[in-house]
Motif scaffolding. Structure first.
Motif, PDB file in Angstrom:
ATOM      1  N   GLY A   1      -4.129   9.660   9.063  1.00  0.00           N
ATOM      2  CA  GLY A   1      -5.235   8.671   9.310  1.00  0.00           C
ATOM      3  C   GLY A   1      -4.716   7.795  10.151  1.00  0.00           C
ATOM      4  N   PRO A   2      -5.832   6.828  10.649  1.00  0.00           N
ATOM      5  CA  PRO A   2      -5.709   5.787  11.672  1.00  0.00           C
ATOM      6  C   PRO A   2      -4.632   4.705  11.480  1.00  0.00           C
ATOM      7  N   LEU A   3      -4.647   4.429  10.190  1.00  0.00           N
ATOM      8  CA  LEU A   3      -3.575   3.339   9.673  1.00  0.00           C
ATOM      9  C   LEU A   3      -2.001   3.907   9.683  1.00  0.00           C
ATOM     10  N   SER A   4      -2.091   5.113   9.254  1.00  0.00           N
ATOM     11  CA  SER A   4      -0.550   5.659   9.101  1.00  0.00           C
ATOM     12  C   SER A   4      -0.352   6.026  10.555  1.00  0.00           C
TER      13      SER A   4
ATOM     14  N   ALA B   1       0.955  -0.199   4.180  1.00  0.00           N
ATOM     15  CA  ALA B   1       0.941   0.901   4.955  1.00  0.00           C
ATOM     16  C   ALA B   1       2.305   1.104   5.805  1.00  0.00           C
ATOM     17  N   LEU B   2       3.010   0.166   6.258  1.00  0.00           N
ATOM     18  CA  LEU B   2       4.216   0.184   6.983  1.00  0.00           C
ATOM     19  C   LEU B   2       5.148   0.584   6.026  1.00  0.00           C
ATOM     20  N   ALA B   3       5.085   0.241   4.870  1.00  0.00           N
ATOM     21  CA  ALA B   3       6.457   0.552   3.871  1.00  0.00           C
ATOM     22  C   ALA B   3       6.021   2.024   3.381  1.00  0.00           C
ATOM     23  N   VAL B   4       4.929   2.372   3.173  1.00  0.00           N
ATOM     24  CA  VAL B   4       4.549   3.931   2.768  1.00  0.00           C
ATOM     25  C   VAL B   4       4.927   4.869   3.978  1.00  0.00           C
ATOM     26  N   THR B   5       4.493   4.209   5.212  1.00  0.00           N
ATOM     27  CA  THR B   5       4.885   5.243   6.396  1.00  0.00           C
ATOM     28  C   THR B   5       6.663   5.488   6.513  1.00  0.00           C
ATOM     29  N   SER B   6       7.025   4.361   6.401  1.00  0.00           N
ATOM     30  CA  SER B   6       8.772   4.465   6.691  1.00  0.00           C
ATOM     31  C   SER B   6       9.199   5.112   5.669  1.00  0.00           C
ATOM     32  N   ALA B   7       8.628   5.120   4.442  1.00  0.00           N
ATOM     33  CA  ALA B   7       9.115   6.050   3.392  1.00  0.00           C
ATOM     34  C   ALA B   7       8.982   7.266   3.499  1.00  0.00           C
TER      35      ALA B   7
ATOM     36  N   PHE C   1      -1.040   4.198  13.234  1.00  0.00           N
ATOM     37  CA  PHE C   1      -0.769   2.809  14.094  1.00  0.00           C
ATOM     38  C   PHE C   1       0.732   2.611  13.452  1.00  0.00           C
ATOM     39  N   CYS C   2       0.991   2.872  11.999  1.00  0.00           N
ATOM     40  CA  CYS C   2       2.347   2.342  11.645  1.00  0.00           C
ATOM     41  C   CYS C   2       3.406   3.336  12.071  1.00  0.00           C
ATOM     42  N   ALA C   3       3.090   4.318  12.304  1.00  0.00           N
ATOM     43  CA  ALA C   3       4.134   5.295  12.799  1.00  0.00           C
ATOM     44  C   ALA C   3       4.597   4.954  14.159  1.00  0.00           C
ATOM     45  N   ALA C   4       3.603   4.686  15.023  1.00  0.00           N
ATOM     46  CA  ALA C   4       3.851   4.233  16.561  1.00  0.00           C
ATOM     47  C   ALA C   4       4.569   3.109  16.287  1.00  0.00           C
ATOM     48  N   PHE C   5       3.987   2.265  15.336  1.00  0.00           N
ATOM     49  CA  PHE C   5       5.256   0.802  15.328  1.00  0.00           C
ATOM     50  C   PHE C   5       6.360   1.045  15.109  1.00  0.00           C
ATOM     51  N   TRP C   6       6.747   1.832  14.109  1.00  0.00           N
ATOM     52  CA  TRP C   6       8.307   2.350  13.629  1.00  0.00           C
ATOM     53  C   TRP C   6       8.807   3.052  14.899  1.00  0.00           C
ATOM     54  N   GLU C   7       8.211   3.785  15.609  1.00  0.00           N
ATOM     55  CA  GLU C   7       8.848   4.477  16.913  1.00  0.00           C
ATOM     56  C   GLU C   7       9.269   3.628  17.828  1.00  0.00           C
ATOM     57  N   ARG C   8       8.679   2.504  17.930  1.00  0.00           N
ATOM     58  CA  ARG C   8       8.828   1.581  18.943  1.00  0.00           C
ATOM     59  C   ARG C   8       9.843   0.584  18.550  1.00  0.00           C
ATOM     60  N   VAL C   9      10.026   0.307  17.129  1.00  0.00           N
ATOM     61  CA  VAL C   9      10.850  -0.580  16.711  1.00  0.00           C
ATOM     62  C   VAL C   9      11.710   0.359  15.607  1.00  0.00           C
ATOM     63  N   PRO C  10      12.697   1.043  16.134  1.00  0.00           N
ATOM     64  CA  PRO C  10      13.206   2.215  15.228  1.00  0.00           C
ATOM     65  C   PRO C  10      14.336   1.262  14.000  1.00  0.00           C
TER      66      PRO C  10
ATOM     67  N   GLY D   1      -0.617  -4.342  19.011  1.00  0.00           N
ATOM     68  CA  GLY D   1      -1.734  -3.514  18.974  1.00  0.00           C
ATOM     69  C   GLY D   1      -2.784  -3.778  18.158  1.00  0.00           C
ATOM     70  N   GLU D   2      -3.903  -2.915  18.229  1.00  0.00           N
ATOM     71  CA  GLU D   2      -5.173  -3.244  17.416  1.00  0.00           C
ATOM     72  C   GLU D   2      -5.042  -2.156  16.250  1.00  0.00           C
ATOM     73  N   LEU D   3      -5.356  -2.776  15.369  1.00  0.00           N
ATOM     74  CA  LEU D   3      -5.717  -2.027  14.049  1.00  0.00           C
ATOM     75  C   LEU D   3      -7.182  -1.074  14.235  1.00  0.00           C
ATOM     76  N   PRO D   4      -7.120   0.345  13.957  1.00  0.00           N
ATOM     77  CA  PRO D   4      -8.376   0.630  13.966  1.00  0.00           C
ATOM     78  C   PRO D   4      -9.382   0.363  12.844  1.00  0.00           C
TER      79      PRO D   4
END
Length: 364
Positions: free
Chosen positions: A344-347, A151-157, A349-358, A323-326
């Motif tokens: 979706g909730p997983l996306s 999910a992290l990779a898909v969101t980043s791409a 979560f991942c988008a928020a992660f990449w925003e904090r760790v650009p 954080g907590e995965l939904p």
């Protein structure tokens, strides 16, 4: 043998490709330098002295001056990225000549060959900022680490970053399967088992399956379950040189190959289900991983057992909380890869992660 006179490197624009400028009349030295350029995948420009076109000297990403040509380039404009290359191990005057022409480095063949190949390959690939490299590991079996890594990779791409997903768990069933691309053309880990020294970043990227706008390095369906540590080191280093994001799905064991990966990670995410047994298991994983990886953080997977929440899990493990995965992120249905539903909730979560760790230096 190689020595540095200064530590400055020539400015390189990310993605720019170019070969070095070679200045020498020494036929044997020229043969050596052309061979090293070929090994690095670079096409050089060759001159016997200062090029008539001033731009050739000033714009070359790297200038390799043969010791025989040092006197002929004394009057050239001083610039960074000049290497004086000699063949006489016993000539102390080579250092003086390096200073006279303003060389950044003085190098004597054959001892300095690998250093020079790496430097030539850097400028040929246009190396910029290395990729942000994130490892994901489960605190226990079935924690959801592979799902989160995908999910992290898909969101980043999806956000337009150059992204590579690395499956470092040969017993995990294959991330290409999780992404629905087990039949996609491209190389898998066993193809790189014989890799030694440097692997070209661009060649690696182009050789891998492209799934959902990202590149995936996974395992094939053969019996191969190991890759030598030196090959793992070379492949991951090549992946990082391309910039963007590299996400690694890690196994719950640390062998020599996994240790090589941990040493190159910027940070690790430990996925921990919120129950006491999982927390106990995660503590063992964290103690082993933490011996190599300095920045290890907690992702808590709900639902939480009575008396536990994500902050308490992080406190018990004494690690920073991401954080907590939904809960609705698991299980996945519909045959779509993790993170494919942008809202979706997983996306999220991942988008928020990449925003904090650009991710810096990325691109498509």
């Amino acid at each position: 043998m190689a020595g540095a006179i200064t530590h400055d490197r020539p400015p390189t624009a990310e993605g720019r490709q170019g070969g070095p400028l070679i200045v020498t009349e020494d036929v044997d030295l020229l043969d050596d330098l052309l061979r090293l350029c070929a090994a690095a995948g670079a096409r050089p420009e060759v001159h016997h002295g200062i090029p008539e076109r001033r731009e050739s000297w000033e714009a070359a990403p790297l200038v390799l001056v043969g010791d025989d040509a040092a006197r002929r380039v004394r009057g050239a404009l001083r610039r960074r990225g000049v290497v004086l290359v000699g063949r006489d191990q016993d000539d102390p005057g080579v250092w003086r000549r390096g200073v006279e022409i303003g060389a950044d480095h003085v190098l004597v063949l054959p001892d300095g060959e690998q250093w020079l190949v790496d430097r030539i390959a850097d400028v040929a690939e246009g190396v910029g900022r290395p990729a942000l490299t994130v490892g994901v590991i489960g605190g226990r079996g079935g924690a959801g680490a592979s799902t989160l890594a995908c999910a992290l990779a898909v969101t980043s791409a999806r956000e337009g970053k150059r992204t590579l997903l690395v499956d470092a768990d040969p017993l995990g069933g294959g991330l290409d399967v999780l992404l629905g691309g087990e039949a996609a053309e491209g190389l898998r880990w066993p193809a790189f088992a014989a890799s030694r020294g440097r692997v070209g970043g661009g060649a690696l990227e182009e050789s891998l399956p492209r799934l959902h706008a990202l590149r995936v390095l996974s395992w094939d369906r053969s019996d191969a379950v190991t890759v030598p540590p030196q090959a793992v080191r070379a492949v991951l280093a090549a992946a990082r040189r391309r910039g963007g994001a590299v996400v690694v799905d890690l196994p719950r064991r640390v062998d020599e190959g996994v240790a090589e990966i941990l040493a190159q990670l910027d940070l690790g995410l430990l996925v921990v289900p919120a129950d006491l047994r999982s927390v106990a298991a995660a503590g063992r994983v964290a103690s082993v991983v933490g011996m190599v990886l300095r920045d290890l953080r907690i992702v808590v997977r709900g639902p939480c057992a009575p008396g536990l929440d994500e902050r308490e899990v992080a406190r018990l493990l004494d690690l920073p909380l991401v954080g907590e995965l939904p809960e609705e992120s698991f299980p996945l249905d519909g045959g779509q890869p993790p993170g494919s539903a942008a809202k979706g909730p997983l996306s999220r979560f991942c988008a928020a992660f990449w925003e904090r760790v650009p991710v810096e230096g990325g691109g498509v």
